[in-house]
Design a protein around this motif. Sequence first.
Motif, PDB file in Angstrom:
ATOM      1  N   SER A 291     -12.052  -2.968   9.384  1.00 33.11           N
ATOM      2  CA  SER A 291     -13.298  -1.834   9.673  1.00 33.11           C
ATOM      3  C   SER A 291     -13.408  -0.968   8.814  1.00 33.11           C
ATOM      4  O   SER A 291     -12.291  -0.630   8.071  1.00 33.11           O
ATOM      5  N   GLN A 292     -14.519  -0.346   8.795  1.00 33.44           N
ATOM      6  CA  GLN A 292     -14.729   0.897   7.701  1.00 33.44           C
ATOM      7  C   GLN A 292     -13.822   2.039   8.065  1.00 33.44           C
ATOM      8  O   GLN A 292     -13.254   2.760   7.382  1.00 33.44           O
ATOM      9  N   GLU A 293     -13.806   2.353   9.547  1.00 27.98           N
ATOM     10  CA  GLU A 293     -12.821   3.243  10.207  1.00 27.98           C
ATOM     11  C   GLU A 293     -11.381   3.160   9.759  1.00 27.98           C
ATOM     12  O   GLU A 293     -10.676   4.040   9.509  1.00 27.98           O
ATOM     13  N   ALA A 294     -10.880   1.881   9.853  1.00 33.55           N
ATOM     14  CA  ALA A 294      -9.584   1.643   9.651  1.00 33.55           C
ATOM     15  C   ALA A 294      -9.245   2.018   8.115  1.00 33.55           C
ATOM     16  O   ALA A 294      -8.203   2.485   7.767  1.00 33.55           O
ATOM     17  N   ALA A 295     -10.132   1.398   7.236  1.00 33.28           N
ATOM     18  CA  ALA A 295     -10.003   1.670   5.787  1.00 33.28           C
ATOM     19  C   ALA A 295     -10.053   3.313   5.624  1.00 33.28           C
ATOM     20  O   ALA A 295      -9.241   3.673   4.648  1.00 33.28           O
ATOM     21  N   GLN A 296     -10.720   4.020   5.980  1.00 30.15           N
ATOM     22  CA  GLN A 296     -10.920   5.573   5.635  1.00 30.15           C
ATOM     23  C   GLN A 296      -9.507   6.226   6.186  1.00 30.15           C
ATOM     24  O   GLN A 296      -9.348   6.832   5.649  1.00 30.15           O
ATOM     25  N   ALA A 297      -9.034   5.707   7.447  1.00 27.22           N
ATOM     26  CA  ALA A 297      -7.805   6.458   7.745  1.00 27.22           C
ATOM     27  C   ALA A 297      -6.792   5.909   6.938  1.00 27.22           C
ATOM     28  O   ALA A 297      -5.947   6.841   6.853  1.00 27.22           O
ATOM     29  N   ALA A 298      -6.829   4.809   6.329  1.00 26.90           N
ATOM     30  CA  ALA A 298      -5.832   4.455   5.290  1.00 26.90           C
ATOM     31  C   ALA A 298      -5.921   5.291   4.257  1.00 26.90           C
ATOM     32  O   ALA A 298      -4.976   5.765   3.663  1.00 26.90           O
ATOM     33  N   ARG A 299      -7.036   5.409   3.667  1.00 23.41           N
ATOM     34  CA  ARG A 299      -7.433   6.230   2.432  1.00 23.41           C
ATOM     35  C   ARG A 299      -6.978   7.846   2.828  1.00 23.41           C
ATOM     36  O   ARG A 299      -6.388   8.229   1.685  1.00 23.41           O
ATOM     37  N   ARG A 300      -7.243   8.174   3.803  1.00 19.68           N
ATOM     38  CA  ARG A 300      -6.747   9.700   4.066  1.00 19.68           C
ATOM     39  C   ARG A 300      -5.351   9.671   4.034  1.00 19.68           C
ATOM     40  O   ARG A 300      -4.759  10.719   3.670  1.00 19.68           O
ATOM     41  N   GLN A 301      -4.591   8.689   4.639  1.00 20.49           N
ATOM     42  CA  GLN A 301      -3.030   8.710   4.387  1.00 20.49           C
ATOM     43  C   GLN A 301      -2.559   8.594   2.911  1.00 20.49           C
ATOM     44  O   GLN A 301      -1.578   9.187   2.813  1.00 20.49           O
ATOM     45  N   LEU A 302      -3.353   7.851   2.063  1.00 24.74           N
ATOM     46  CA  LEU A 302      -2.646   7.817   0.674  1.00 24.74           C
ATOM     47  C   LEU A 302      -3.293   9.134  -0.014  1.00 24.74           C
ATOM     48  O   LEU A 302      -2.491   9.680  -0.738  1.00 24.74           O
ATOM     49  N   ASP A 303      -4.228   9.934   0.481  1.00 25.19           N
ATOM     50  CA  ASP A 303      -4.483  11.091  -0.126  1.00 25.19           C
ATOM     51  C   ASP A 303      -3.515  12.219   0.413  1.00 25.19           C
ATOM     52  O   ASP A 303      -3.000  13.107  -0.311  1.00 25.19           O
ATOM     53  N   GLU A 304      -2.840  11.898   1.502  1.00 30.98           N
ATOM     54  CA  GLU A 304      -2.076  13.056   1.961  1.00 30.98           C
ATOM     55  C   GLU A 304      -0.504  12.658   1.343  1.00 30.98           C
ATOM     56  O   GLU A 304       0.691  13.119   1.566  1.00 30.98           O
ATOM     57  N   GLY A 305      -0.467  11.382   0.552  1.00 27.44           N
ATOM     58  CA  GLY A 305       0.878  11.081  -0.214  1.00 27.44           C
ATOM     59  C   GLY A 305       1.411   9.699   0.171  1.00 27.44           C
ATOM     60  O   GLY A 305       2.650   9.512  -0.210  1.00 27.44           O
ATOM     61  N   ALA A 306       0.946   9.112   0.884  1.00 27.58           N
ATOM     62  CA  ALA A 306       1.393   7.894   1.478  1.00 27.58           C
ATOM     63  C   ALA A 306       1.708   6.892   0.288  1.00 27.58           C
ATOM     64  O   ALA A 306       0.855   6.911  -0.424  1.00 27.58           O
ATOM     65  N   ASP A 307       2.757   6.136   0.408  1.00 27.68           N
ATOM     66  CA  ASP A 307       3.008   5.286  -0.798  1.00 27.68           C
ATOM     67  C   ASP A 307       2.116   4.059  -0.424  1.00 27.68           C
ATOM     68  O   ASP A 307       2.149   3.230   0.538  1.00 27.68           O
ATOM     69  N   PHE A 308       1.214   3.440  -1.654  1.00 31.39           N
ATOM     70  CA  PHE A 308       0.530   2.471  -1.448  1.00 31.39           C
ATOM     71  C   PHE A 308       1.008   1.158  -0.755  1.00 31.39           C
ATOM     72  O   PHE A 308       0.574   0.800   0.017  1.00 31.39           O
ATOM     73  N   VAL A 309       2.169   0.949  -1.514  1.00 30.65           N
ATOM     74  CA  VAL A 309       2.947  -0.576  -1.229  1.00 30.65           C
ATOM     75  C   VAL A 309       3.315  -0.492   0.293  1.00 30.65           C
ATOM     76  O   VAL A 309       2.988  -1.311   0.904  1.00 30.65           O
ATOM     77  N   GLU A 310       3.944   0.605   0.626  1.00 35.68           N
ATOM     78  CA  GLU A 310       4.536   0.691   2.009  1.00 35.68           C
ATOM     79  C   GLU A 310       3.367   0.709   3.187  1.00 35.68           C
ATOM     80  O   GLU A 310       3.517   0.008   4.123  1.00 35.68           O
ATOM     81  N   LEU A 311       2.319   1.373   2.534  1.00 41.42           N
ATOM     82  CA  LEU A 311       1.003   1.418   3.705  1.00 41.42           C
ATOM     83  C   LEU A 311       0.471   0.204   3.989  1.00 41.42           C
ATOM     84  O   LEU A 311       0.037  -0.422   4.768  1.00 41.42           O
ATOM     85  N   SER A 312       0.340  -0.736   2.494  1.00 45.96           N
ATOM     86  CA  SER A 312      -0.109  -1.815   2.543  1.00 45.96           C
ATOM     87  C   SER A 312       0.636  -2.823   3.467  1.00 45.96           C
ATOM     88  O   SER A 312      -0.061  -3.723   4.177  1.00 45.96           O
ATOM     89  N   LYS A 313       2.007  -2.857   3.382  1.00 44.72           N
ATOM     90  CA  LYS A 313       2.820  -3.581   4.095  1.00 44.72           C
ATOM     91  C   LYS A 313       2.602  -3.407   5.792  1.00 44.72           C
ATOM     92  O   LYS A 313       2.515  -4.368   6.537  1.00 44.72           O
ATOM     93  N   ARG A 314       2.150  -1.910   6.305  1.00 40.42           N
ATOM     94  CA  ARG A 314       2.111  -1.726   7.615  1.00 40.42           C
ATOM     95  C   ARG A 314       0.540  -2.196   8.126  1.00 40.42           C
ATOM     96  O   ARG A 314       0.527  -2.673   9.131  1.00 40.42           O
ATOM     97  N   VAL A 315      -0.352  -1.641   7.285  1.00 36.96           N
ATOM     98  CA  VAL A 315      -1.701  -1.711   7.680  1.00 36.96           C
ATOM     99  C   VAL A 315      -2.732  -2.777   7.216  1.00 36.96           C
ATOM    100  O   VAL A 315      -3.456  -3.123   7.773  1.00 36.96           O
ATOM    101  N   SER A 316      -2.481  -3.607   6.252  1.00 40.55           N
ATOM    102  CA  SER A 316      -3.166  -4.400   5.500  1.00 40.55           C
ATOM    103  C   SER A 316      -3.130  -5.599   6.227  1.00 40.55           C
ATOM    104  O   SER A 316      -1.837  -6.349   6.624  1.00 40.55           O
ATOM    105  N   ARG A 317      -4.025  -6.453   6.337  1.00 40.46           N
ATOM    106  CA  ARG A 317      -4.177  -7.713   6.827  1.00 40.46           C
ATOM    107  C   ARG A 317      -4.490  -8.913   5.979  1.00 40.46           C
ATOM    108  O   ARG A 317      -4.563 -10.069   5.946  1.00 40.46           O
ATOM    109  N   ALA A 318      -4.260  -8.486   4.460  1.00 40.51           N
ATOM    110  CA  ALA A 318      -4.345  -9.562   3.369  1.00 40.51           C
ATOM    111  C   ALA A 318      -2.965 -10.275   3.323  1.00 40.51           C
ATOM    112  O   ALA A 318      -1.984  -9.959   3.731  1.00 40.51           O
TER     113      ALA A 318
END
Length: 281
Positions: free
Chosen positions: A140-167
Amino acid sequence: MRGRIVLPGVFVGLCLTLACGTDDGVLAKVGDGTVSVTAFQDHLVAVTGEAWQGATDRVASRLLDQFIDQEVVVAAAGGGDEVEVPTEPGARSARVRLLLEGICGSPPAPSDEAVEVEIGNARKAPQPARAHVRQMLLDSQEAAQAARRQLDEGADFVELSKRVSRAPNADSGGELGFLTQGGLSENLDDVIFGLQAGEISEPVRGPSGYHIFQVLEVLPAGPRPREEIAPEVRRRLFEIAAREHSAACVKQLATEVGVKVIRDRLWFRYEGRYTEDIHAS
């Protein structure tokens, strides 16, 4: 009781279809050895994965040429009694390649001049821009925006992708490798190639959900770098030289050992290279 008339042509056609008595026959003579109908039928089945009766004339002809080529090499190497060759197609081909190399030597390496010419030709063709990309895919757009905020706050892209992405590639951190401009839907293409190296996109809707892309590197449009092309060119030229070397060697060996295809044992219209007998020299 009424007698039945069996037309010869129909009978022959049925026999070829049903292999009436052909399995015990000799299909070809190569040197002092023979190729049985059964052996070639088994090869057809192993290579195509289908019943040998279903192979088209073209496919059967090509595979018969291949099979006879291999038998020519075996005969030149000493014959079936002295040389053990597997029946499984992959193992058989590998064994025959080794035998052929032992008889004819290794193929010549492409010359530096030929490599340079091919590199020059390859660089004449312009290549679109490419980008090394990672992604996240969210429902969803809400989930994507939440993930984008975490990236803005310094989250590592790879680790966040492993946790939240369904790709499907989430476990690798969303690694997509290099993508070519023009190869995606227009909106995704515009987003990815609108980013600079190191930048992360805002959520963008795609066919499967909402994407967030990270661009690691951008290669601009233009000729491919020489150091990238050279290994490909050299490999391609070597493969061409190897095929030509092998074909010439097998052709010479066939004249030395002799080949005869027994055409009336074939159940297909043969369109191959051994239509005429080759007498041993």
